[in-house]
Write a protein that holds these residues in place. Structure first.
Motif, PDB file in Angstrom:
ATOM      1  N   GLY A  41       0.774  -1.254   0.010  1.00  0.00           N
ATOM      2  CA  GLY A  41       0.111  -0.076  -0.165  1.00  0.00           C
ATOM      3  C   GLY A  41       1.010   1.261  -0.071  1.00  0.00           C
ATOM      4  O   GLY A  41       0.400   2.435   0.281  1.00  0.00           O
ATOM      5  N   ILE A  42       2.239   1.182  -0.140  1.00  0.00           N
ATOM      6  CA  ILE A  42       3.114   2.304  -0.234  1.00  0.00           C
ATOM      7  C   ILE A  42       2.565   3.053  -1.550  1.00  0.00           C
ATOM      8  O   ILE A  42       2.861   4.339  -1.550  1.00  0.00           O
ATOM      9  CB  ILE A  42       4.404   1.939  -0.314  1.00  0.00           C
ATOM     10  N   LEU A  43       2.508   2.580  -2.677  1.00  0.00           N
ATOM     11  CA  LEU A  43       1.907   3.248  -3.865  1.00  0.00           C
ATOM     12  C   LEU A  43       0.792   2.877  -4.311  1.00  0.00           C
ATOM     13  O   LEU A  43       0.148   2.192  -4.175  1.00  0.00           O
ATOM     14  CB  LEU A  43       3.019   2.796  -5.350  1.00  0.00           C
ATOM     15  N   ASP A  44       0.224   4.219  -4.664  1.00  0.00           N
ATOM     16  CA  ASP A  44      -1.281   4.099  -5.172  1.00  0.00           C
ATOM     17  C   ASP A  44      -1.191   3.444  -6.381  1.00  0.00           C
ATOM     18  O   ASP A  44      -0.273   3.096  -7.299  1.00  0.00           O
ATOM     19  CB  ASP A  44      -1.636   5.467  -5.606  1.00  0.00           C
ATOM     20  N   PRO A  45      -2.372   2.490  -6.619  1.00  0.00           N
ATOM     21  CA  PRO A  45      -2.210   1.475  -7.718  1.00  0.00           C
ATOM     22  C   PRO A  45      -2.317   2.099  -9.045  1.00  0.00           C
ATOM     23  O   PRO A  45      -1.447   1.859  -9.935  1.00  0.00           O
ATOM     24  CB  PRO A  45      -3.711   0.556  -7.743  1.00  0.00           C
ATOM     25  N   GLU A  69       1.136   1.673 -11.758  1.00  0.00           N
ATOM     26  CA  GLU A  69       0.632   1.579 -13.233  1.00  0.00           C
ATOM     27  C   GLU A  69       1.564   2.338 -14.093  1.00  0.00           C
ATOM     28  O   GLU A  69       2.005   2.190 -15.151  1.00  0.00           O
ATOM     29  CB  GLU A  69      -0.621   1.553 -13.804  1.00  0.00           C
ATOM     30  N   PHE A  70       1.588   3.629 -13.843  1.00  0.00           N
ATOM     31  CA  PHE A  70       2.553   4.610 -14.578  1.00  0.00           C
ATOM     32  C   PHE A  70       3.747   4.198 -14.455  1.00  0.00           C
ATOM     33  O   PHE A  70       4.504   4.388 -15.388  1.00  0.00           O
ATOM     34  CB  PHE A  70       2.423   5.985 -13.553  1.00  0.00           C
ATOM     35  N   LEU A  71       4.506   3.849 -13.403  1.00  0.00           N
ATOM     36  CA  LEU A  71       5.652   3.131 -13.303  1.00  0.00           C
ATOM     37  C   LEU A  71       5.673   1.948 -14.397  1.00  0.00           C
ATOM     38  O   LEU A  71       7.078   2.085 -15.041  1.00  0.00           O
ATOM     39  CB  LEU A  71       6.192   2.868 -11.934  1.00  0.00           C
ATOM     40  N   ALA A  72       4.894   1.160 -14.118  1.00  0.00           N
ATOM     41  CA  ALA A  72       5.054  -0.025 -15.133  1.00  0.00           C
ATOM     42  C   ALA A  72       4.858   0.339 -16.483  1.00  0.00           C
ATOM     43  O   ALA A  72       6.016  -0.177 -17.419  1.00  0.00           O
ATOM     44  CB  ALA A  72       3.945  -0.905 -14.706  1.00  0.00           C
ATOM     45  N   ILE A  73       4.027   1.488 -16.986  1.00  0.00           N
ATOM     46  CA  ILE A  73       3.992   1.834 -18.249  1.00  0.00           C
ATOM     47  C   ILE A  73       5.616   2.429 -18.448  1.00  0.00           C
ATOM     48  O   ILE A  73       6.106   2.150 -19.682  1.00  0.00           O
ATOM     49  CB  ILE A  73       3.133   2.936 -18.396  1.00  0.00           C
ATOM     50  N   ALA A  74       6.244   3.291 -17.876  1.00  0.00           N
ATOM     51  CA  ALA A  74       7.619   3.847 -17.975  1.00  0.00           C
ATOM     52  C   ALA A  74       8.660   2.880 -18.077  1.00  0.00           C
ATOM     53  O   ALA A  74       9.468   3.126 -19.035  1.00  0.00           O
ATOM     54  CB  ALA A  74       7.743   4.756 -16.948  1.00  0.00           C
ATOM     55  N   VAL A  75       8.639   1.720 -17.530  1.00  0.00           N
ATOM     56  CA  VAL A  75       9.724   0.914 -17.585  1.00  0.00           C
ATOM     57  C   VAL A  75       9.559   0.060 -18.923  1.00  0.00           C
ATOM     58  O   VAL A  75      10.123  -0.217 -19.778  1.00  0.00           O
ATOM     59  CB  VAL A  75       9.666   0.061 -16.614  1.00  0.00           C
ATOM     60  N   ASP A  76       8.155  -0.369 -19.364  1.00  0.00           N
ATOM     61  CA  ASP A  76       7.848  -1.097 -20.478  1.00  0.00           C
ATOM     62  C   ASP A  76       8.060  -0.312 -21.815  1.00  0.00           C
ATOM     63  O   ASP A  76       8.415  -0.566 -22.618  1.00  0.00           O
ATOM     64  CB  ASP A  76       6.459  -1.758 -20.412  1.00  0.00           C
ATOM     65  N   ALA A  77       7.527   1.142 -21.627  1.00  0.00           N
ATOM     66  CA  ALA A  77       7.868   1.796 -22.868  1.00  0.00           C
ATOM     67  C   ALA A  77       9.320   2.382 -22.904  1.00  0.00           C
ATOM     68  O   ALA A  77       9.400   3.200 -24.191  1.00  0.00           O
ATOM     69  CB  ALA A  77       6.791   3.051 -22.740  1.00  0.00           C
ATOM     70  N   SER A  78      10.055   2.452 -22.053  1.00  0.00           N
ATOM     71  CA  SER A  78      11.237   2.946 -22.156  1.00  0.00           C
ATOM     72  C   SER A  78      12.260   2.444 -23.431  1.00  0.00           C
ATOM     73  O   SER A  78      11.912   1.351 -23.598  1.00  0.00           O
ATOM     74  CB  SER A  78      12.056   2.602 -20.829  1.00  0.00           C
ATOM     75  N   HIS A 113      -0.382  -2.263 -18.971  1.00  0.00           N
ATOM     76  CA  HIS A 113      -0.572  -1.278 -17.977  1.00  0.00           C
ATOM     77  C   HIS A 113      -1.108   0.092 -18.360  1.00  0.00           C
ATOM     78  O   HIS A 113      -1.709   0.490 -17.355  1.00  0.00           O
ATOM     79  CB  HIS A 113       0.828  -0.902 -17.588  1.00  0.00           C
ATOM     80  N   ILE A 114      -1.211   0.447 -19.660  1.00  0.00           N
ATOM     81  CA  ILE A 114      -1.911   1.369 -20.061  1.00  0.00           C
ATOM     82  C   ILE A 114      -3.408   1.167 -19.619  1.00  0.00           C
ATOM     83  O   ILE A 114      -4.224   2.068 -19.105  1.00  0.00           O
ATOM     84  CB  ILE A 114      -1.660   1.925 -21.469  1.00  0.00           C
ATOM     85  N   GLU A 118      -4.462  12.066 -20.752  1.00  0.00           N
ATOM     86  CA  GLU A 118      -3.518  13.176 -20.389  1.00  0.00           C
ATOM     87  C   GLU A 118      -2.217  12.598 -19.509  1.00  0.00           C
ATOM     88  O   GLU A 118      -0.859  13.041 -19.709  1.00  0.00           O
ATOM     89  CB  GLU A 118      -3.953  14.282 -20.089  1.00  0.00           C
ATOM     90  N   GLU A 119      -2.749  11.993 -18.542  1.00  0.00           N
ATOM     91  CA  GLU A 119      -1.618  11.459 -17.542  1.00  0.00           C
ATOM     92  C   GLU A 119      -0.878  10.538 -18.172  1.00  0.00           C
ATOM     93  O   GLU A 119       0.401  10.377 -17.884  1.00  0.00           O
ATOM     94  CB  GLU A 119      -2.354  10.862 -16.235  1.00  0.00           C
ATOM     95  N   VAL A 120      -1.290   9.589 -18.942  1.00  0.00           N
ATOM     96  CA  VAL A 120      -0.744   8.443 -19.507  1.00  0.00           C
ATOM     97  C   VAL A 120       0.071   8.909 -20.495  1.00  0.00           C
ATOM     98  O   VAL A 120       1.319   8.608 -20.554  1.00  0.00           O
ATOM     99  CB  VAL A 120      -1.722   7.397 -20.303  1.00  0.00           C
ATOM    100  N   MET A 121      -0.170   9.962 -21.322  1.00  0.00           N
ATOM    101  CA  MET A 121       0.747  10.608 -22.244  1.00  0.00           C
ATOM    102  C   MET A 121       1.756  11.154 -21.550  1.00  0.00           C
ATOM    103  O   MET A 121       3.111  11.271 -22.086  1.00  0.00           O
ATOM    104  CB  MET A 121      -0.301  11.527 -23.224  1.00  0.00           C
TER     105      MET A 121
END
Length: 127
Positions: A45-49, A53-62, A74-75, A86-89
Motif C-alpha cells: 500500500g505504499i504506492l497508489d495502484p 501502473e504509471f511506473l510500469a508503463i514507464a519501464v515497459d515503454a522505455s 499497464h496503459i 493526458e496522464e498516460v501521455m
C-alpha cells in the motif's frame, strides 16, 4: 498455503502475463521471488495502484525495454484505475527523453573525435 501466493493472486486478479507461463513451469520459486519484489510497494500500500501502473508503463515503454504487451496491459490498467489519457501521455512523454541521453552522450565524443581529426561540421557534409 501455496508456494507461489503472489503468482496465484496475480492469476486470480487478471494481472498474470501469459509470457510468464514458461518461467513459472521451469522455476516457480524464482518467478515468485521476482514478482514479490516487483509488486511489494503495491502490496504494502505504499504506492497508489494508478501510480504503480504509471511506473510500469514507464519501464515497459522505455527505449531500453520497449515491451509492447506490457505497455498495453499497464496503459489499460491505469485507465481502469482512473488515469486520464493526458496522464498516460505525460508518462510516455517523460520516458521519451531517455533516448536523448544517447545524443547527450555521443555528441561530445563526436566533437572530440572531429577535433582530433581537424574536422568541422562543414567538412562532414552537413549543411
Amino acid at each position: 498455503m501455496s508456494a507461489t501466493p503472489v503468482s496465484d493472486a496475480m492469476r486470480a486478479g487478471g494481472q498474470w502475463n501469459a509470457a510468464w507461463d514458461e518461467m513459472a513451469s521451469l522455476d516457480p520459486e524464482w518467478l515468485e521471488t521476482f514478482l514479490a519484489a516487483g509488486t511489494l510497494p503495491l502490496r504494502r500500500g505504499i504506492l497508489d495502484p494508478k501510480i504503480y501502473e504509471f511506473l510500469a508503463i514507464a519501464v515497459d515503454a522505455s527505449c531500453t525495454h520497449m515491451y509492447a504487451p506490457g505497455t498495453r496491459r499497464h496503459i489499460a490498467a491505469a485507465l481502469d484505475k482512473g488515469a486520464t489519457p493526458e496522464e498516460v501521455m505525460a508518462v510516455l512523454e517523460a520516458v521519451a527523453v531517455l533516448g536523448l541521453h544517447s545524443v547527450a552522450l555521443g555528441a561530445p565524443m563526436l566533437v572530440e573525435e572531429m577535433k582530433a581529426r581537424g574536422l568541422t561540421m562543414t567538412d562532414s557534409g552537413a549543411d
